[in-house]
Design an enzyme around this catalytic site. Structure first.
Site, short mmCIF file in Angstrom:
data_model
loop_
_atom_site.label_atom_id
_atom_site.label_comp_id
_atom_site.label_asym_id
_atom_site.label_seq_id
_atom_site.Cartn_x
_atom_site.Cartn_y
_atom_site.Cartn_z
CG ASP A 135 -7.53 15.74 102.35
OD1 ASP A 135 -7.43 16.82 101.73
OD2 ASP A 135 -7.38 14.64 101.79
CD GLU A 187 -6.08 16.41 96.23
OE1 GLU A 187 -6.02 16.05 95.04
OE2 GLU A 187 -5.17 16.17 97.03
NI NI Z 1 -2.35 18.59 97.64
#
Ligand code: NI
Length: 430
Positions: A100, A166
């Site tokens: 991401d 994440e």
């Molecule tokens: Ni990172």
């Protein structure tokens, strides 16, 4: 005597060669290196926010299918898990990349800078791979390619985890490593060790940095709501001032760090990053809200800090005639590198990087949701150099900022590190 010695060493060499990286390996890494840059630039120009990595996930899945891996899509929403069964017996090892990007507007002069914009929390924002997850994704795709080409020689089973979110799922959504684990990515097949890397804009390209034991901090987000009583600004005694009370609470939070935490054991950070109250000079408002983050490097201390924050906030509020509510949301755990696994696998990283290029470092108060894998199986997470050689790390733009820049010359070391770990870890199990 000499003959016996020779045949013993020949035997040893033959046994070792059973799981040695094949002779084709250096050329395979060389062949994939330009692709690492090409893929990384593709992802860099097409960044997607957490839990919205639809095109990124599809790109990864299409590629992995095209090289003949067993691919599962829509894992933890937009994630991809691929499995490679090696031709030799061995353990099940997972390798992880996060996919991401962030709501940051890119300001770098690079020709492939992101121009993408989207709406985030009701605001129009730029989108940028400002943490380097684009490089993690391409390095893991490259690793999958190289291992697939050596499949007959690969020991055991490799689980490739391409993980979304994440950076944290949007409000009221699940996501990231916690959801990957919940969906069973470590269970079938049963993973016995997991490895991950993070490119780092302040570590020179060609270098790996690591720390055994606690490496990166747990991250909690907190919200404190202080309820007072409104009054005219000229007559504060007629009300309960939530702003003055909040200023004492902020002081109190820092005393938890400096007076109550055993700092020789592990560091603690409490930061208030947002405070909102009131509308005008001469009105004492009714309430005040603060947002902040807590970082610890010891899971017991993390729990202690939570208790102390609740205690401090309640008592300071009560002493001032106010009431307060504390909400704490754990975003990540302490990223813990299993000391046994680190001890065993460190020489493999040295083989990949060359002596002197694997460097021990201090803990990092940054956080990683890789910690959720480590809470389940022995794990090792390390930094991969992404800073141009010779640059002053203090001048390198930090992660999550518009000027964040990554040197691509160290990507092949990521592939080498993963491949070496796969082969040598299996060998160490014998
Ligand atoms: Ni990172």
């Amino acid at each position: 005597m000499k003959q016996i010695f020779l045949s013993i060493s020949l035997l040893a060499a033959l046994t070792a060669s059973a799981q040695q990286l094949p002779a084709t390996y250096p050329q395979l890494v060389k062949d994939i290196t330009p692709k690492l840059v090409e893929w990384r630039r593709h992802f860099h120009q097409n960044p997607e926010l957490s839990n919205r990595e639809f095109k990124t996930g599809a790109f990864i899945a299409d590629y992995l299918k095209s090289i003949g891996l067993d691919v599962k899509t829509n894992v933890a929403k937009t994630g991809v898990v691929a499995i490679l069964k090696g031709g030799k017996p061995g353990p099940v090892v997972a390798l992880r990349a996060d996919i991401d990007a962030l709501p940051v507007t890119e300001r770098t002069p690079i020709p492939f800078a992101s121009k993408v914009t989207t709406s985030f929390n009701g605001q129009q924002v730029g989108v940028m791979h400002a943490c380097g997850h684009d490089s993690h994704t391409s390095i893991l795709m490259g690793t999958a390619t190289v291992l697939k080409k050596m499949q007959a020689e690969v020991p055991g089973t490799i689980v490739f985890l391409f993980q979304p979110a994440e950076e944290g799922a949007p409000d009221n959504e699940e996501g990231g490593a916690a959801l990957m684990v919940k969906e069973g990515v470590l269970d079938n097949p049963k993973v016995e060790a997991v490895f991950g890397l993070h490119i780092n804009s302040t570590v020179p390209a060609g270098q790996i940095q690591y720390k055994s034991g606690s490496f990166m901090a747990s991250s909690d987000w907190f919200r404190i709501k202080v309820k007072g009583k409104g009054a005219h600004g000229s007559k504060p005694w007629q009300g309960v001032d939530p702003i003055a009370t909040s200023s004492l609470i902020i002081e109190g939070l820092q005393h938890i760090v400096s007076r109550q935490s055993e700092l020789t054991k592990a560091p603690v950070v409490i930061s208030v990053g947002s405070i909102h109250s009131g509308v005008r000079n001469n009105i004492i408002p009714e309430d005040c809200e603060m947002l902040g983050t807590i970082r610890t490097l010891d899971s017991k201390m993390q729990q202690e800090v939570h208790e102390r924050i609740r205690n401090t906030v309640q008592h300071i509020a009560a002493a001032n005639g106010a009431t307060a509510e504390v909400m704490i949301d754990t975003k990540t755990l302490v990223t813990y590198n299993d000391p046994e696994l680190v001890k065993k696998t460190l020489p493999f990283l040295e083989t990949a990087a060359g002596k002197g290029n694997v460097v021990e470092r201090d803990w990092d108060t940054g956080a990683e949701d890789f910690s959720f894998y480590g809470a389940k199986v022995p794990a090792f997470f390390f930094y991969l150099g992404g800073m141009p050689k010779g640059q002053d790390p203090l001048k390198a733009a930090p992660h999550h900022t518009p000027d964040f820049y990554i040197d691509e010359s160290g990507f092949d070391l990521g592939v080498k590190a993963f491949c070496q770990l796969v082969f040598d870890y299996a060998k160490s199990k014998k």
